[in-house]
Scaffold this motif. Structure first.
Motif, short mmCIF file in Angstrom:
data_model
loop_
_atom_site.label_atom_id
_atom_site.label_comp_id
_atom_site.label_asym_id
_atom_site.label_seq_id
_atom_site.Cartn_x
_atom_site.Cartn_y
_atom_site.Cartn_z
N GLY A 1 0.81 -1.21 0.00
CA GLY A 1 0.00 0.00 0.00
C GLY A 1 0.84 1.26 0.00
O GLY A 1 2.02 1.25 -0.34
N ASP A 2 0.23 2.37 0.40
CA ASP A 2 0.89 3.67 0.40
C ASP A 2 1.76 3.83 1.64
O ASP A 2 1.33 3.56 2.76
N LEU A 3 2.98 4.30 1.43
CA LEU A 3 3.92 4.52 2.53
C LEU A 3 4.25 5.98 2.75
O LEU A 3 4.93 6.32 3.72
N GLY A 4 3.82 6.87 1.86
CA GLY A 4 4.06 8.28 2.08
C GLY A 4 4.87 8.92 0.96
O GLY A 4 5.23 8.29 -0.04
N THR A 5 5.16 10.20 1.16
CA THR A 5 5.91 11.02 0.21
C THR A 5 7.16 11.55 0.89
O THR A 5 7.09 12.01 2.04
N PHE A 6 8.31 11.50 0.18
CA PHE A 6 9.59 11.81 0.80
C PHE A 6 10.46 12.64 -0.13
O PHE A 6 10.46 12.44 -1.34
N GLY A 7 11.22 13.56 0.46
CA GLY A 7 12.21 14.31 -0.31
C GLY A 7 13.44 13.49 -0.61
O GLY A 7 14.19 13.77 -1.54
N ALA A 8 13.69 12.46 0.20
CA ALA A 8 14.79 11.52 -0.02
C ALA A 8 14.31 10.16 0.47
O ALA A 8 13.54 10.07 1.43
N VAL A 9 14.78 9.11 -0.18
CA VAL A 9 14.27 7.79 0.15
C VAL A 9 15.31 6.73 -0.22
O VAL A 9 16.15 6.95 -1.11
N THR A 10 15.27 5.59 0.49
CA THR A 10 16.08 4.42 0.14
C THR A 10 15.21 3.18 0.20
O THR A 10 14.48 2.97 1.17
N LEU A 11 15.27 2.38 -0.85
CA LEU A 11 14.65 1.06 -0.88
C LEU A 11 15.78 0.04 -0.86
O LEU A 11 16.67 0.10 -1.71
N ALA A 12 15.74 -0.89 0.09
CA ALA A 12 16.82 -1.88 0.20
C ALA A 12 16.21 -3.26 0.46
O ALA A 12 15.27 -3.38 1.25
N PHE A 13 16.76 -4.28 -0.16
CA PHE A 13 16.22 -5.64 0.00
C PHE A 13 17.20 -6.64 -0.58
O PHE A 13 18.15 -6.30 -1.29
N TRP A 14 16.94 -7.92 -0.25
CA TRP A 14 17.66 -9.03 -0.87
C TRP A 14 16.77 -9.68 -1.91
O TRP A 14 15.55 -9.78 -1.73
N GLN B 1 15.18 8.65 3.92
CA GLN B 1 16.39 9.42 3.65
C GLN B 1 17.23 8.64 2.65
O GLN B 1 17.02 7.43 2.46
N ALA B 2 18.16 9.32 2.02
CA ALA B 2 19.08 8.66 1.10
C ALA B 2 20.28 8.16 1.91
O ALA B 2 21.08 8.96 2.41
N LEU B 3 20.38 6.86 2.07
CA LEU B 3 21.51 6.31 2.81
C LEU B 3 22.82 6.61 2.08
O LEU B 3 22.86 6.70 0.85
N THR B 4 23.88 6.74 2.83
CA THR B 4 25.20 6.95 2.26
C THR B 4 25.77 5.63 1.76
O THR B 4 25.25 4.55 2.07
N ASP B 5 26.86 5.70 1.02
CA ASP B 5 27.54 4.48 0.57
C ASP B 5 27.89 3.60 1.77
O ASP B 5 27.72 2.37 1.74
N ARG B 6 28.39 4.24 2.82
CA ARG B 6 28.79 3.48 4.00
C ARG B 6 27.59 2.81 4.66
O ARG B 6 27.66 1.65 5.08
N ASP B 7 26.47 3.52 4.73
CA ASP B 7 25.26 2.95 5.30
C ASP B 7 24.81 1.72 4.53
O ASP B 7 24.44 0.69 5.11
N VAL B 8 24.82 1.82 3.19
CA VAL B 8 24.36 0.70 2.38
C VAL B 8 25.26 -0.50 2.58
O VAL B 8 24.79 -1.65 2.67
#
Length: 794
Positions: A80-93, A215-222
């Motif tokens: 469903g709907d998760l919201g609206t963001f100025g920065a975002v990260t989608l992460a998964f396996w 938020q947009a994760l940094t390279d280190r965060d990812v």
């Protein structure tokens, strides 16, 4: 390898996957579906207990704990709907089960909506194929290297609207990135769904540990999300795999020095508007990890002051760093009679600031004494104001400092000529007021030759070991010019077309920055674009040649592709070279994105050693037919030649033609549908390579005039699937089009897959002549390797 060792290796591989999942980054976490537990067709978000409704997908063993397995027919999970963001990260396996499907997209973590600000994140044709809707018909697109079935991959997308960029990660490494120019809305995580694209396009495979961040994760965060994942094999030449350098929107000339503390200090020109807009100014930023991450930029000049632009740093023995750049100190904003856009970025003063703390703070501004010459006195302001800029990174020689610049005799970009600033005490004098400067050459006229036209600009110089200086600059003739000085820059030889060797074949490049460097090992590198276009276009790929000194002159190797973007319309220029710890990097800019890229050592060693190498390449050699087996017959080609898997191929022949009549088939593996490859003679007296996977087709031929009946020739035809470039090396020389055509290499548009054809190579079925050797490589040979094969077989 024995069975016991195979079992041990398999256990280690499984263990590495099982340990790969790390705790989420807590800051900004919006939702986290571990997918470990499924009850009543629901699985819950670990942060807010938000359910994902499961339709058909089944529970299975995941990276750690459980996952969801999708059948590729009708399985999915609704969020469903998760919201609206100025920065975002989608992460998964994800673990694909049918990654090679080309008929449609298979949705991963995607959306049932499609409007501005919405992501679609599917896999198709072996790669992740990400789209972001930018409004109307515009799309931002990112893609990954090819994936394999049955392998777990960690995928992340980080998008940042204020920073104007989006990055795609696989296994913790950036594999593609782009800017987001024109996005007028925030990112919308609307009608989110797992395992399906809108319109009912389903994923076959497994998904695990889906995390959404506001938020947009940094390279280190990812990387912390998949610490044990093995990075994919990346093509370092692919522009999109580089690390971004921060900017404000527009960015130019990202030049770097390695400071005394081992950090990188980058100077660049930036601004919120396009090139030449008011607000353009010089900033600096520092990297402590070889360009992976950068500090908050420090402005050397404010964005709301007069324009400052085109900076070049110099590191002195004391550790002081000078930044030289242009400054519109007279704040010119118009020119009587000028009807186009007025630009102040190349008007005014040559200034410098210096830093004694490796770029953290900067001194007050100092102006260099640029003497007025005939070029200035004939300009639109009659010498009251000067029109100039520099793209040259300062060099040192014999304790002195030098950098070149271009003056213009007419606004805008006309009647250019080269000059060199020289200081004999900048490197040792701490009081800038006592630094001595002179502008060379002596006299009223700079480095130019009338026969090359009005546009003679972007001069840059390097010292030679004998104390001479070498200057290169661009023109609109399709060739760069070069000139030598034997007296410290006071006089220069008349500029000539730049050649690979004195009196030899001219080097081609369009109106783009031709950059020359001297490296710490006393050798040279030259960045150019290897065609004779006359405009600003055609800056992709970037090619590199290696230079060696001989008898006071530079001899240049045949070039290699240094960098490319898969989109042929993308341009790159204004590079810099970085050396540290026996490694090399280059920076470049596309004017909206600046990046740094590590260079593969073998590529540079190849161009430097090209004139001596006599060894034949063996890696990737899948077929080798010597003279005893080269009568008309068929030979089996071991394995498949799928360019998406191999990255390309090379076909090598030693051949003697009795005549050059068209239609002679030298080699042919094509089937009844045309899939396969062939080498044929043409009506122009050339040899053409033809390739097809049954759907897409590509052809290219060698330059005319190179083949002579009755003479033994060596030909290497190469398909480089990364940049989608076709090349020929004939008798040790890379085809560049000569005087017959603008390009000696070709770029094909459509992705080529399996070109194995019949799997049988028909050898010389209609050749009027003889073959001495045939070799097929399941990878693209570099230019240097093709030349090595030629030398080894002479």
């Amino acid at each position: 390898m024995g069975a016991q060792n195979c079992l041990r290796l398999a256990m280690l591989c499984v263990l590495s996957v099982r340990l790969a999942v790390a705790a989420p980054v807590e800051t900004g976490l919006v939702a986290h579906w571990t997918l470990d537990g499924v009850a009543n067709d629901r699985t819950l978000d670990a942060t807010s207990r938000r359910p994902a409704r499961i339709v058909g997908a089944s529970a299975a063993e995941g990276t750690v704990g459980g996952c969801l397995r999708f059948d590729g027919k009708d399985d999915f999970a609704e969020v469903g709907d998760l919201g609206t963001f100025g920065a975002v990260t989608l992460a998964f396996w994800m673990k694909p089960g049918q990654v090679e499907r080309t008929d449609d997209w298979q949705g991963l973590v995607s959306s049932d909506a499609w409007e501005e600000g919405v992501f679609h994140l599917p896999v198709r044709n072996g790669t992740i194929d990400l789209y972001l809707h930018l409004g109307e018909t515009r799309r931002a697109r990112l893609s990954s290297p090819r994936l394999r079935n049955g392998v777990w991959y960690h995928v992340a997308v980080a998008a940042d609207r204020p920073a104007n960029n989006m990055r795609l990660y696989v296994n913790g490494e950036v594999v593609d990135s782009t800017d987001l120019a024109g996005l007028a809305t925030n990112f919308k995580l609307k009608a989110q769904v797992f395992g399906r694209e809108n319109g009912g396009r389903y994923f076959r495979g497994a998904l695990d540990d889906v995390q959404i961040y506001g938020q947009a994760l940094t390279d280190r965060d990812v990387r912390t999300l998949c610490p044990d994942a093995t990075p994919l094999r990346r093509d370092l030449r692919n522009l999109r795999t580089g690390n971004r350098i921060p900017d404000e929107g527009y960015c130019d000339q990202p030049y770097v020095v390695v400071t005394k503390d081992g950090n990188w200090l980058c100077l660049l020109t930036t601004g919120r508007g396009p090139e030449g807009d008011r607000g353009q100014h010089v900033i600096s930023t520092i990297s402590a990890d070889k360009g992976r991450t950068w500090s908050e930029p420090v402005p050397l000049e404010p964005a709301d002051g007069p324009e400052s632009a085109y900076s070049a740093p110099l590191l002195t023995p004391s550790g002081r760093v000078y930044a030289f750049y242009g400054y519109n100190g007279d704040n010119l904003t118009s020119l009587d009679g000028w009807k186009g856009k007025f630009r102040g970025d190349m008007l005014g003063w040559c200034v410098t600031r210096y830093s004694d703390d490796s770029g953290r703070t900067w001194s007050e501004r100092h102006r260099l004494p640029m003497r007025a010459t005939a070029c200035d006195r004939s300009n639109d302001w009659q010498g009251k104001h000067q029109i100039w800029w520099t793209i040259d990174k300062p060099v040192t020689h014999g304790g002195h400092a030098y950098f070149a610049l271009t003056k213009l005799g007419r606004y805008m970009l006309d009647m250019g000529e080269g000059w060199v600033f020289h200081s004999d005490n900048l490197l040792t004098e701490p009081d800038f007021a006592k630094v001595r400067w002179e502008l060379l050459p002596e006299g009223e006229h700079g480095i130019r030759a009338p026969e090359f036209g009005s546009v003679q600009e972007e001069h840059n110089v390097v010292p030679l070991s004998d104390g001479s200086f070498y200057c290169v600059y661009r023109t609109t003739t399709g060739y760069p010019c070069h000139s030598y000085s034997r007296d410290g820059g006071r006089t220069w030889t008349k500029p000539e077309r730049m050649t690979y060797a004195p009196g030899g074949r001219p080097i081609k490049t369009p109106r783009a920055c031709p950059k020359v460097w001297r490296t710490s090992n006393g050798r040279y590198l030259f960045w150019f674009h290897n065609h004779d276009g006359k405009s600003f276009e055609g800056r992709n790929p970037a090619w590199i040649a290696g230079g060696l000194e001989k008898d006071g002159f530079l001899l240049w190797s045949q070039p290699e592709i240094l960098l490319y973007d898969p989109d042929a319309n993308v341009r790159m220029s204004y590079p810099d070279l970085i050396e540290q710890d026996d490694r090399f990097w280059v920076t470049e800019t596309q004017k909206t994105v600046a990046r740094v890229h590590e260079v593969e050592p073998a590529l540079l060693q190849g161009v430097w050693n090209q004139q001596e190498t006599r060894s034949a390449a063996t890696a990737g050699l899948v077929l080798n037919l010597d003279e005893a087996r080269l009568g008309p017959h068929e030979a089996s080609v071991p394995g498949r030649l799928d360019l998406r898997e191999t990255g390309g191929l090379s076909v090598e022949v030693w051949v003697t033609f009795r005549d050059l009549a068209a239609g002679q088939v030298v080699l042919d593996s094509r089937n009844e549908h045309g899939a396969g490859m062939a080498l044929l003679t043409t009506e122009g007296g050339t040899v053409r390579l033809v390739l097809s996977d049954g759907k897409a087709k590509a052809t290219w031929e060698c330059d005319p005039g190179l083949l002579t009946p009755g003479k033994l020739h060596h030909l290497v035809a190469t398909v480089d699937a990364g940049p989608r470039v076709l090349t020929f090396v004939v008798d040790g020389v890379l085809c560049d089009g000569g005087s017959a055509r603008e390009y000696g290499w070709g770029r094909y548009a459509d992705d080529l897959g399996d070109v194995t054809g019949t799997g049988r190579l028909r050898v010389a079925p209609t050749l009027t002549g003889s073959l001495r050797c045939v070799q097929v490589y399941s990878r693209p040979l570099r230019t240097s390797e093709a030349i090595g094969n030629w030398r080894s077989g002479r």
